[in-house]
Design a protein around this motif. Sequence first.
Motif, PDB file in Angstrom:
ATOM      1  N   LEU A   8      -7.896 -25.914   7.236  1.00 22.55           N
ATOM      2  CA  LEU A   8      -6.963 -27.024   7.408  1.00 22.55           C
ATOM      3  C   LEU A   8      -7.728 -28.262   7.865  1.00 22.55           C
ATOM      4  N   VAL A   9      -7.319 -29.417   7.315  1.00 18.94           N
ATOM      5  CA  VAL A   9      -8.078 -30.646   7.502  1.00 18.94           C
ATOM      6  C   VAL A   9      -7.258 -31.670   8.275  1.00 18.94           C
ATOM      7  N   GLY A  10      -7.910 -32.306   9.247  1.00 12.94           N
ATOM      8  CA  GLY A  10      -7.311 -33.447   9.934  1.00 12.94           C
ATOM      9  C   GLY A  10      -8.108 -34.680   9.574  1.00 12.94           C
ATOM     10  N   THR A  11      -7.525 -35.539   8.744  1.00 11.19           N
ATOM     11  CA  THR A  11      -8.282 -36.691   8.250  1.00 11.19           C
ATOM     12  C   THR A  11      -7.416 -37.931   8.245  1.00 11.19           C
ATOM     13  N   GLU A  12      -8.080 -39.055   8.382  1.00 10.34           N
ATOM     14  CA  GLU A  12      -7.380 -40.335   8.267  1.00 10.34           C
ATOM     15  C   GLU A  12      -7.972 -41.081   7.079  1.00 10.34           C
ATOM     16  N   GLY A  13      -9.267 -41.136   7.025  1.00  9.42           N
ATOM     17  CA  GLY A  13      -9.932 -41.874   5.953  1.00  9.42           C
ATOM     18  C   GLY A  13     -10.169 -41.026   4.710  1.00  9.42           C
ATOM     19  N   GLY A  14     -10.027 -39.704   4.813  1.00 11.90           N
ATOM     20  CA  GLY A  14     -10.151 -38.843   3.646  1.00 11.90           C
ATOM     21  C   GLY A  14     -11.528 -38.216   3.479  1.00 11.90           C
ATOM     22  N   THR A  15     -12.534 -38.669   4.241  1.00  7.74           N
ATOM     23  CA  THR A  15     -13.881 -38.153   3.985  1.00  7.74           C
ATOM     24  C   THR A  15     -14.025 -36.680   4.404  1.00  7.74           C
ATOM     25  N   THR A  16     -13.305 -36.286   5.462  1.00 10.59           N
ATOM     26  CA  THR A  16     -13.425 -34.902   5.921  1.00 10.59           C
ATOM     27  C   THR A  16     -12.969 -33.925   4.835  1.00 10.59           C
ATOM     28  N   ARG A  17     -12.027 -34.384   4.002  1.00  6.86           N
ATOM     29  CA  ARG A  17     -11.530 -33.517   2.943  1.00  6.86           C
ATOM     30  C   ARG A  17     -12.648 -33.117   1.979  1.00  6.86           C
TER      31      ARG A  17
ATOM     32  N   ASN B  11      -1.320 -30.753   9.430  1.00  5.38           N
ATOM     33  CA  ASN B  11       0.121 -30.957   9.618  1.00  5.38           C
ATOM     34  C   ASN B  11       0.968 -29.884   8.958  1.00  5.38           C
ATOM     35  N   ASP B  12       0.429 -29.210   7.949  1.00  8.81           N
ATOM     36  CA  ASP B  12       1.205 -28.219   7.204  1.00  8.81           C
ATOM     37  C   ASP B  12       0.917 -26.796   7.657  1.00  8.81           C
TER      38      ASP B  12
ATOM     39  N   VAL C 271     -10.044 -22.108   9.731  1.00  9.66           N
ATOM     40  CA  VAL C 271     -11.029 -23.161   9.970  1.00  9.66           C
ATOM     41  C   VAL C 271     -10.282 -24.472  10.153  1.00  9.66           C
ATOM     42  N   LEU C 272     -10.552 -25.185  11.237  1.00  9.14           N
ATOM     43  CA  LEU C 272      -9.941 -26.496  11.454  1.00  9.14           C
ATOM     44  C   LEU C 272     -11.040 -27.539  11.408  1.00  9.14           C
ATOM     45  N   MET C 273     -10.942 -28.455  10.450  1.00  6.62           N
ATOM     46  CA  MET C 273     -11.946 -29.513  10.321  1.00  6.62           C
ATOM     47  C   MET C 273     -11.230 -30.820  10.619  1.00  6.62           C
ATOM     48  N   ALA C 274     -11.521 -31.395  11.801  1.00  8.66           N
ATOM     49  CA  ALA C 274     -10.715 -32.520  12.258  1.00  8.66           C
ATOM     50  C   ALA C 274     -11.552 -33.716  12.647  1.00  8.66           C
ATOM     51  N   ALA C 275     -11.202 -34.879  12.097  1.00  6.74           N
ATOM     52  CA  ALA C 275     -11.826 -36.137  12.508  1.00  6.74           C
ATOM     53  C   ALA C 275     -11.101 -36.656  13.746  1.00  6.74           C
ATOM     54  N   THR C 276     -11.704 -37.628  14.405  1.00 11.38           N
ATOM     55  CA  THR C 276     -11.092 -38.266  15.575  1.00 11.38           C
ATOM     56  C   THR C 276     -10.951 -39.746  15.290  1.00 11.38           C
ATOM     57  N   TRP C 277      -9.817 -40.297  15.669  1.00 13.37           N
ATOM     58  CA  TRP C 277      -9.583 -41.724  15.445  1.00 13.37           C
ATOM     59  C   TRP C 277      -9.090 -42.379  16.698  1.00 13.37           C
ATOM     60  N   GLY C 278      -9.326 -43.683  16.760  1.00 14.47           N
ATOM     61  CA  GLY C 278      -8.739 -44.483  17.839  1.00 14.47           C
ATOM     62  C   GLY C 278      -8.938 -43.867  19.202  1.00 14.47           C
ATOM     63  N   ASP C 279     -10.154 -43.683  19.607  1.00 12.13           N
ATOM     64  CA  ASP C 279     -10.464 -43.204  20.948  1.00 12.13           C
ATOM     65  C   ASP C 279      -9.812 -41.866  21.269  1.00 12.13           C
TER      66      ASP C 279
ATOM     67  N   ALA D  78      -4.234 -39.021  10.864  1.00 10.36           N
ATOM     68  CA  ALA D  78      -2.880 -38.943  10.284  1.00 10.36           C
ATOM     69  C   ALA D  78      -2.499 -37.537   9.839  1.00 10.36           C
ATOM     70  N   SER D  79      -3.394 -36.833   9.144  1.00  7.99           N
ATOM     71  CA  SER D  79      -2.991 -35.556   8.552  1.00  7.99           C
ATOM     72  C   SER D  79      -2.969 -34.427   9.587  1.00  7.99           C
ATOM     73  N   ALA D  80      -3.201 -34.766  10.868  1.00 11.98           N
ATOM     74  CA  ALA D  80      -3.144 -33.745  11.918  1.00 11.98           C
ATOM     75  C   ALA D  80      -2.186 -34.139  13.033  1.00 11.98           C
ATOM     76  N   ALA D  81      -1.489 -35.263  12.856  1.00 12.60           N
ATOM     77  CA  ALA D  81      -0.682 -35.808  13.959  1.00 12.60           C
ATOM     78  C   ALA D  81       0.321 -34.787  14.505  1.00 12.60           C
ATOM     79  N   ARG D  82       0.791 -33.878  13.648  1.00  8.39           N
ATOM     80  CA  ARG D  82       1.837 -32.950  14.080  1.00  8.39           C
ATOM     81  C   ARG D  82       1.304 -31.559  14.418  1.00  8.39           C
ATOM     82  N   PHE D  83      -0.004 -31.372  14.268  1.00 11.61           N
ATOM     83  CA  PHE D  83      -0.547 -30.020  14.355  1.00 11.61           C
ATOM     84  C   PHE D  83      -0.275 -29.362  15.701  1.00 11.61           C
ATOM     85  N   LEU D  84      -0.567 -30.075  16.786  1.00  6.06           N
ATOM     86  CA  LEU D  84      -0.454 -29.428  18.102  1.00  6.06           C
ATOM     87  C   LEU D  84       0.995 -29.023  18.404  1.00  6.06           C
TER      88      LEU D  84
END
Length: 692
Positions: free
Chosen positions: A307-316, A339-340, A351-359, A364-370
């Motif tokens: 599962l991917v947490g990405t905002e800019g899409g590069t982690t995908r 998120n899904d 496997v969780l591959m997650a980027a970090t944004w804004g400090d 975006a694609s992980a906003a609901r995960f937790l």
Amino acid sequence: ASGAVLSVQPALDHAAAARAEASIGAVAARIKAAQPGLRRLTRSPDGLLTAQVRGGAGPQMLTVDPVTGAAQPIAGESPAMRWIKGFHRSLRLGEGGRLAVGLMAAVMALLAGSGLWLLARALGGWRRLGGPVRAAGARGWHARIGRAAMAGLGLSALTGAWMSAATLGLVPDGTAPTLAPLTAAGPAQALDAMPALDLPLAALRELRLPARPGEPLVLDAAGRVTQIDPASGMVLAAATHGAGARLWDWAYLLHTGHGAWWLGLLLGVAAAAVPALAGTGLMVWAARRRMRVPGNVPMAEADLVILVGTEGGTTRGFAAALQRAATGAGQRVHLGDMNDAGPMPRARALVLMAATWGDGAAPASAARFLDRLAGLAPIPVAVLGFGDRMFPAFCGYAARVQTAMAAAGFAQLIPPGTVDRQSPADFAAWARAFGRALGLDIAPEHRPALPRRHALRVVSRRDYGQAVAAPSVILRLSVRPWWLGGPRFQPGDLLGVMAPGATAPRFYSLASASADGFAEIAVRRLPGGACSPWLHGLHPGARLRAFVRRNPAFRAGDRPTVMIATGCGVAPMAGLLRRAAPGVDRSLYLGLRDLDSDFLYAPELTRWRRDGRLTRLIPAVSRGAAPRHVQDRLREDAAALRRQIAAGARVLVCGSLAMGRAVAAEMDALLAPAGLSVARLKQEGRYVEDIY
Ligand SMILES: Cc1cc2nc3c(=O)[nH]c(=O)nc-3n(C[C@H](O)[C@H](O)[C@H](O)COP(=O)(O)O)c2cc1C
């Protein structure tokens, strides 16, 4: 579209209708004096009075003025309007068309409801429904337009379905109750003397006058049908409208706006949003199709879930490389968004591959995960964070995920890893360790393509800060307009610049929007830096290549804003102010060393202060007789700031890491009495940092 056209009618009728304060009896008497053949008087919900008059030339329909009694023949609906109305009600296909329209309305009501539900889910819950939409492009517009139009569309659809059902006889319609005819005796009284007609004109729906002596008057007004004795003017019999008719009246009002012209116009605007929603919806759907992963296995059947947490899409891109390698090694792999996350009964690892944004924030694609974590059954998990060591919270979101997974009972398959600035080597090393832990012989590799770079040219430079050992330069760069393939950006987005020979880009906050026609950045020269000395050496005419990275969290909008910046951190604030309109409360706390040396954007800020875009400019000068830092200024204004922020103001912070931390600590102290904190504001997207 037909609904949007029809929605204008109530406002036109409302404007055309003359108003009178008189009673039904007085107005009817006035009209009868001018039109002796008056048989029937009706009032539309918008206030238009229509009289049916029988004269020598047969029955005639007239529009009458309640004040003067003057009448003119009804022009009749234009053929175009009639056609549109027929189309709107039944697609001009008779009974079958009516049924189809009713079903379409019901489907639309369902779409509006489910759309709202999906949007609430995407924004992180019903309470955030009014919050900022972060998605870009068609997705963002679909969400924003849908949110604005949803209430109107839902209302139109539900009431439309009800009205269709009523015309098909499935539910009661608005027909008035009928009374048994009674005979009355004696000479008729004047209409304006009848007590039963002493009701305000606005209550009138229909008044029927006797065709022959001895017949009663029939009045439909104020929700009742009454028979009135013409001789005494008293009520002989009465029946109230049933619940069905009242429901119909409400549905009619809420669907057509007849009787509430402003609602009609609002519904019309909502209806006009439908084509826009259809267009953006189609674009979102097409984009989803393009994103489909070949060989992807449904989550419920996969041995391995990535599962991917990405905002800019590069982690995908990295995740897809792992998915391909593991699939090649015989695994059944599911690749999806964090998120899904859902049940994965057959998976032996997650496997969780997650980027970090804004400090430290979730992408975006992980906003609901937790929030969804509680519903998942624990299996061994491997977390890989993607980030940038330049940021204080390096891979901060992945670290939070790791902690939450451990707390939820997920065993750690391998220790959490990090990938700095999309480093292919970092990823390859982690992937090998991951493969070994699962007994898979894999060596996935991924080299992300650099984002598309644009050719820029230095147009001008303004130098500051030499005298106070803080050499800074504002570089204005020419860009091609976006419709000719140039970049699109907003103030606060980042310009990625790669100096010759450098291995990784450096990012600078943009002080302009592409709509301004140029890109502007402020660069402080760092001794021994990989990029800033090179940028400081550029003069007008010099060329460079750069790309844009969106930073959608860093926006001001039209809300009151508290901006806090030091040094070159003023750049995105200047960009926001350049595009801002006066009339919104905005204050800027600006840290600098010396007013004469490193006051970047001094002429602009003074001008904006004067024209009202900037309500207050509060400099904090750190050198000289009375040195001050921005946090000192914040402390001095604590009470006012607390009030503004409690009332909903946004806080934007840009500058050095040390300053960001000092400001956050000061803010926490001054917000505590209001029961607020920086962490809480960050969660609400109201405290945004761009610190480095
Ligand atoms: C506006 C912005 C804020 C960022 N904040 C952080 C951060 O706080 N911590 C971090 O480690 N990386 C941060 N990064 C770096 C990204 O996490 C990193 O570039 C990542 O590889 C992006 O992955 P994505 O394209 O899949 O979203 C930030 C990047 C940007 C553009």
